[in-house]
Design an enzyme around this catalytic site. Structure first.
Site, PDB file in Angstrom:
ATOM      1  N   HIS A 158       1.073  -1.077   0.229  1.00 27.58           N
ATOM      2  CA  HIS A 158       0.510   0.154  -0.235  1.00 27.58           C
ATOM      3  C   HIS A 158       0.905   1.023   0.112  1.00 27.58           C
ATOM      4  O   HIS A 158       0.052   2.822   0.152  1.00 27.58           O
ATOM      5  CB  HIS A 158      -0.480  -0.336   1.393  1.00 27.58           C
ATOM      6  CG  HIS A 158      -1.862  -0.845   1.462  1.00 27.58           C
ATOM      7  ND1 HIS A 158      -3.527  -0.734   0.483  1.00 27.58           N
ATOM      8  CD2 HIS A 158      -2.369  -1.810   1.567  1.00 27.58           C
ATOM      9  CE1 HIS A 158      -3.772  -1.419   0.916  1.00 27.58           C
ATOM     10  NE2 HIS A 158      -3.998  -2.629   1.137  1.00 27.58           N
TER      11      HIS A 158
ATOM     12  N   LYS B 269      -8.479  12.986   4.689  1.00 26.05           N
ATOM     13  CA  LYS B 269      -7.892  11.823   4.797  1.00 26.05           C
ATOM     14  C   LYS B 269      -6.383  12.372   6.362  1.00 26.05           C
ATOM     15  O   LYS B 269      -6.738  13.396   6.859  1.00 26.05           O
ATOM     16  CB  LYS B 269      -6.919  12.307   3.731  1.00 26.05           C
ATOM     17  CG  LYS B 269      -6.534  14.149   3.123  1.00 26.05           C
ATOM     18  CD  LYS B 269      -5.745  13.241   1.542  1.00 26.05           C
ATOM     19  CE  LYS B 269      -6.872  12.959   1.086  1.00 26.05           C
ATOM     20  NZ  LYS B 269      -7.242  12.397   0.062  1.00 26.05           N
ATOM     21  N   ARG B 270      -5.799  11.474   5.869  1.00 30.06           N
ATOM     22  CA  ARG B 270      -5.439  11.137   7.176  1.00 30.06           C
ATOM     23  C   ARG B 270      -4.080  12.562   7.434  1.00 30.06           C
ATOM     24  O   ARG B 270      -4.175  12.657   6.480  1.00 30.06           O
ATOM     25  CB  ARG B 270      -4.260   9.667   6.834  1.00 30.06           C
ATOM     26  CG  ARG B 270      -3.167   9.578   8.357  1.00 30.06           C
ATOM     27  CD  ARG B 270      -3.212   7.824   7.939  1.00 30.06           C
ATOM     28  NE  ARG B 270      -2.331   7.297   7.060  1.00 30.06           N
ATOM     29  CZ  ARG B 270      -0.556   7.707   7.078  1.00 30.06           C
ATOM     30  NH1 ARG B 270      -0.663   8.082   7.079  1.00 30.06           N
ATOM     31  NH2 ARG B 270      -0.970   7.530   5.018  1.00 30.06           N
TER      32      ARG B 270
ATOM     33  N   THR C 206      -8.518   6.273  -2.194  1.00 31.39           N
ATOM     34  CA  THR C 206      -9.735   6.255  -2.584  1.00 31.39           C
ATOM     35  C   THR C 206     -10.686   7.474  -1.413  1.00 31.39           C
ATOM     36  O   THR C 206     -12.146   7.380  -2.469  1.00 31.39           O
ATOM     37  CB  THR C 206     -10.567   5.352  -1.251  1.00 31.39           C
ATOM     38  OG1 THR C 206      -9.972   5.351   0.644  1.00 31.39           O
ATOM     39  CG2 THR C 206      -9.421   3.709  -1.883  1.00 31.39           C
TER      40      THR C 206
ATOM     41  N   LYS D 232     -14.864   8.113  -3.489  1.00 30.93           N
ATOM     42  CA  LYS D 232     -15.792   8.854  -3.160  1.00 30.93           C
ATOM     43  C   LYS D 232     -16.277   9.571  -3.116  1.00 30.93           C
ATOM     44  O   LYS D 232     -17.722  10.427  -3.629  1.00 30.93           O
ATOM     45  CB  LYS D 232     -15.863   8.337  -1.826  1.00 30.93           C
ATOM     46  CG  LYS D 232     -14.967   7.035  -0.866  1.00 30.93           C
ATOM     47  CD  LYS D 232     -14.573   7.378   0.476  1.00 30.93           C
ATOM     48  CE  LYS D 232     -14.239   6.024   0.763  1.00 30.93           C
ATOM     49  NZ  LYS D 232     -12.961   6.283   1.791  1.00 30.93           N
TER      50      LYS D 232
END
Length: 754
Positions: free
Chosen positions: A313, A493-494, A600, A604
């Site tokens: 990843h 997001k992170r 991702t 979305k």
């Protein structure tokens, strides 16, 4: 028994009727009725069964998604409406499971949904964390971490009564197995997420997330990704990982035996998937367990290699886990000699020290072990896989030329469109029918409607209503006021420097200064952020402090605040995402090219009609190919340029600062008296110094192009008909990113379950 009767029976057990029950009591009854129905259903079966190992599963609230997959959503909404409440009110009583944090865990949850919905035999394997990563508190202008408990007396967790003994160096520790049911979409299938836990979990810390990391027997499942800034924290992560894989491996062999197969037949009847490097020790653990059952080391290693597959990843070195062998010897002495034998076996295949499992410093490289002893290795976007094969893992690709493949990530449209944006889903179905609900590629049937004014106007109306809904949610849940008629520019997001929230912050400063000079935008802009920073990641936490300081500065400025707002959503999670994503106009996907494996959230947002502003990184590349250059806003250096700059080592942020006066003004503003008065001086100073001295992810390099393209994007937004056309193309082309498609590819090329 019909579902309304189940619900009434559950309420009767509580001494209530539906008219007497409050929303929290109705939630508990719905949970019981749904869970009991699922327990009566059967899992998918087949000659082969998948076990999907992941350190995290960010499942989100489960009531609505489970009711949808069971085909009961409309019925339950009708029942509740007839009794004066709504499912939205009831599900607000549901705590979100604290079992994950970021994209890795959300991807795993989407995959489990798709595996069940496609009728494939496959379960998830993870840990039953009690307090999550943490609950984020931003009250003081900086991130503070608190426990995030979620397990209540009424829970989706099912105690299976099954347990396994994990052999640690200090002695055996029982791993109790709890299940969460995973129903497929309207196919009478329920698979399972297996979560292992210690028998006597530690209580939550009273304040903060500090706890006794050495009390492994009680604290092992307390927190996801415990702080690893000290040796005790790093050791605890190894304990967690081995606990998960040892219990999971024992479950696999027990179920294999229950199905009537011998241990030597493992690879014929089982597929094990390793989601990133956290579950890597499942490889030597399976070898150990096979050897206990009389299989030779050489045969066991071959069987395990044919059973396991690995998804990479990231190319970030920090995320490619390595552990000192002394940690393995202390935590899991039973697999330490097996890892050394696997290293020797790998060295016999060639490649030298560059691909060694155990390096000269006696450090174990988990990703290297995964690649050697998995039969398939995949990246998660076309660009990411290309970089793995040609650069980051080139020695492995040369050693195993047929082993690498790409499997571009996906999302479940059942949650991320049908669940969180019902008006848009209904609008789509009214135009093209409901076939897209089972085959998201059918969303392309929307493309002929590009000239349909009525359909386009419907898209704009739905987006407007979603923005109003988000404004109300922000007001009620966060105490924040926003203008729903402004442009909603969202980056959630992170928090990590490679995702470059710090570059977006620089744009906010530049825009603030522009408005102070009288250069107001065509319409107000609301910049919305949501992110958690790892507790030990100081610079990421400093970036949050910068954004919070900017938010306060802008809100206090009567000249600027009518035109610009900056909002930071506290404790961002799946529930928050389900409010934010349908309302987004602009989707910020601005990582440094070559650093984001896939992403991702980009998928979305796209599926919900947002237009991407991003770099050619991760899955943005495939989004751009699908929608065409007129329906995405791209900026920044290419991945080839970036890799070249790293190779040459000749990027100098100081030179950018010296050469661009306007950018330098925005950067210097970080430590201006105006901003320091609204934020933490230490945090802001560290961010400023990092920009000038390091800027490892090259935000300054792309900042000028970013601002220019963003301004063009905001200007284009004013042509509402043209913008609606961009929305339509993005929704129509998003079907490629269905996790159903991704799972079909995994099964076709790697797992062979069907």
């Amino acid at each position: 028994m019909d579902f309304e009767s189940r619900l009434n029976d559950a309420l009767a057990d509580m001494g209530l009727t539906l008219d007497e029950a409050g929303d929290a009591q109705i939630f508990c009854a719905l949970l019981r009725a749904t869970r009991d129905l699922e327990l009566e259903m059967r899992p998918a079966t087949g000659e082969r069964k998948l076990y999907y190992f992941s350190a995290e599963f960010l499942v989100g609230r489960l009531l609505r998604s489970n009711l949808m997959n069971l085909g009961l959503l409309d019925e339950v909404e009708g029942i509740l409406a007839a009794h004066g409440t709504t499912l939205a009110r009831v599900e607000d009583c549901e705590p979100e499971p604290s079992l994950g944090n970021g994209g890795l865990g959300r991807l795993a949850a989407c995959f489990l949904d798709s595996i069940a919905s496609l009728g494939l035999a496959g379960d998830g394997v993870g840990l039953n964390y009690h307090y999550g990563l943490f609950r984020q508190d931003l009250a003081d202008g900086v991130q503070r971490e608190e426990p995030n408990p979620w397990i209540e007396p009424e829970s989706w967790l099912i105690d299976t009564g099954r347990s396994f003994s994990v052999p640690f160096g200090f002695g055996d520790l029982e791993a109790r197995m709890f299940d969460i049911e995973v129903p497929g979409y309207k196919n009478d299938t329920v698979n399972r997420l297996h979560l292992f836990d210690v028998p006597e979990p530690a209580a939550a810390p009273e304040h903060g997330i500090g706890f006794d990391k050495g009390d492994v027997a009680h604290s092992l499942t307390s927190f996801l990704y415990p702080d690893d800034s000290d040796e005790a924290g790093r050791l605890l992560r190894v304990y967690q990982q081995y606990f998960m894989v040892s219990a999971g491996a024992q479950l696999i062999l027990a179920e294999l035996e229950e199905r009537g197969f011998a241990p030597e037949e493992l690879d014929a009847h089982v597929a094990v998937h390793i989601n990133d490097t956290h579950p890597s020790m499942v490889i030597p653990e399976l070898v150990r367990l096979l050897m206990e059952r009389g299989v030779s080391f050489e045969d066991a290693a071959g069987i395990v290699e044919r059973t396991c597959a690995y998804t990479n990843h990231t190319i970030l070195a920090e995320a490619l886990e390595t552990w000192p062998m002394r940690f393995i010897e202390q935590v899991a002495p039973g697999i330490a000699p097996i890892i050394r034998r696997l290293d020797a076996l790998a060295r016999e295949r060639g490649g030298g020290d560059a691909v060694a499992v155990v390096d000269g410093g006696d450090v174990v490289h988990m990703a290297n072990m995964d690649v050697h002893f998995s039969h398939a290795v995949n990246g998660v976007a076309a660009l990411h896989t290309q970089i793995l094969v040609t650069s980051e893992m080139r020695p492995f690709a040369e050693l195993y030329p047929g082993k690498f493949t790409n499997k571009t990530n996906g999302i479940t449209f059942r949650r991320w469109l049908m669940g969180c944006n019902r008006p848009l889903a209904d609008h789509i179905t009214s135009a093209i029918g409901d076939a897209w609900e089972r085959d998201a590629s059918r969303l392309e049937d929307l493309l002929p409607l590009a000239g349909d004014t009525s359909f386009a106007r419907g898209l704009l109306d739905i987006k407007r209503d979603a923005k109003r809904g988000l404004a109300e949610w922000l007001r009620s849940s966060q105490g924040i006021e926003v203008d729903p008629d402004s442009v909603f520019d969202i980056q959630v997001k992170r928090m990590h420097q490679y995702k470059r929230q710090q570059m977006n912050a620089l744009y906010a400063i530049w825009k603030y200064l522009q408005i102070k000079r009288g250069n107001v935008p065509n319409r107000p802009v609301t910049m919305i952020f949501g992110a958690k920073a790892a507790p030990a990641y100081t610079l990421a936490k400093d970036t949050i402090a910068l954004l919070l300081a900017l938010s306060r500065l802008i809100a206090d400025d009567e000249q600027v605040s009518p035109w610009l707002r900056l909002v930071f959503v506290e404790n961002y999670n799946v529930t928050a995402a389900e409010h934010l994503i349908p309302a987004a106009d602009v989707s910020e996907q601005i990582s440094l090219a070559s650093k984001e494996a896939s992403g991702t959230s980009n998928m979305k947002f796209m599926a919900n009609g947002a237009v991407t502003l991003g770099t050619l990184d991760g899955a943005n590349v495939e989004i751009a190919d699908l929608v065409g250059e007129g329906n995405i806003y791209l900026f920044g250096r290419s991945s080839e340029d970036v890799i070249g700059l790293y190779d040459r080592g000749d990027y100098r942020p100081w030179d950018v600062w010296l050469s661009d006066g306007e950018l330098a003004e925005a950067l210097d503003f970080i430590v201006s008296p105006e901003l320091l008065a609204h934020g933490d001086a230490g945090c802001l100073t560290r961010v400023y110094r990092d920009f000038l001295a390091k800027d490892y992810f090259m935000a300054l390099l792309d900042a000028r192009d970013y601002a220019s393209v963003k301004e063009r994007c905001l200007a284009d937004y004013e042509d509402r008909d043209a913008w609606a056309g961009k929305m339509l193309v993005n929704v129509a082309r998003s079907g490629f990113f269905s996790s159903d498609r991704t799972i079909r590819e995994y099964d076709r090329d790697i797992w062979h379950l069907a």
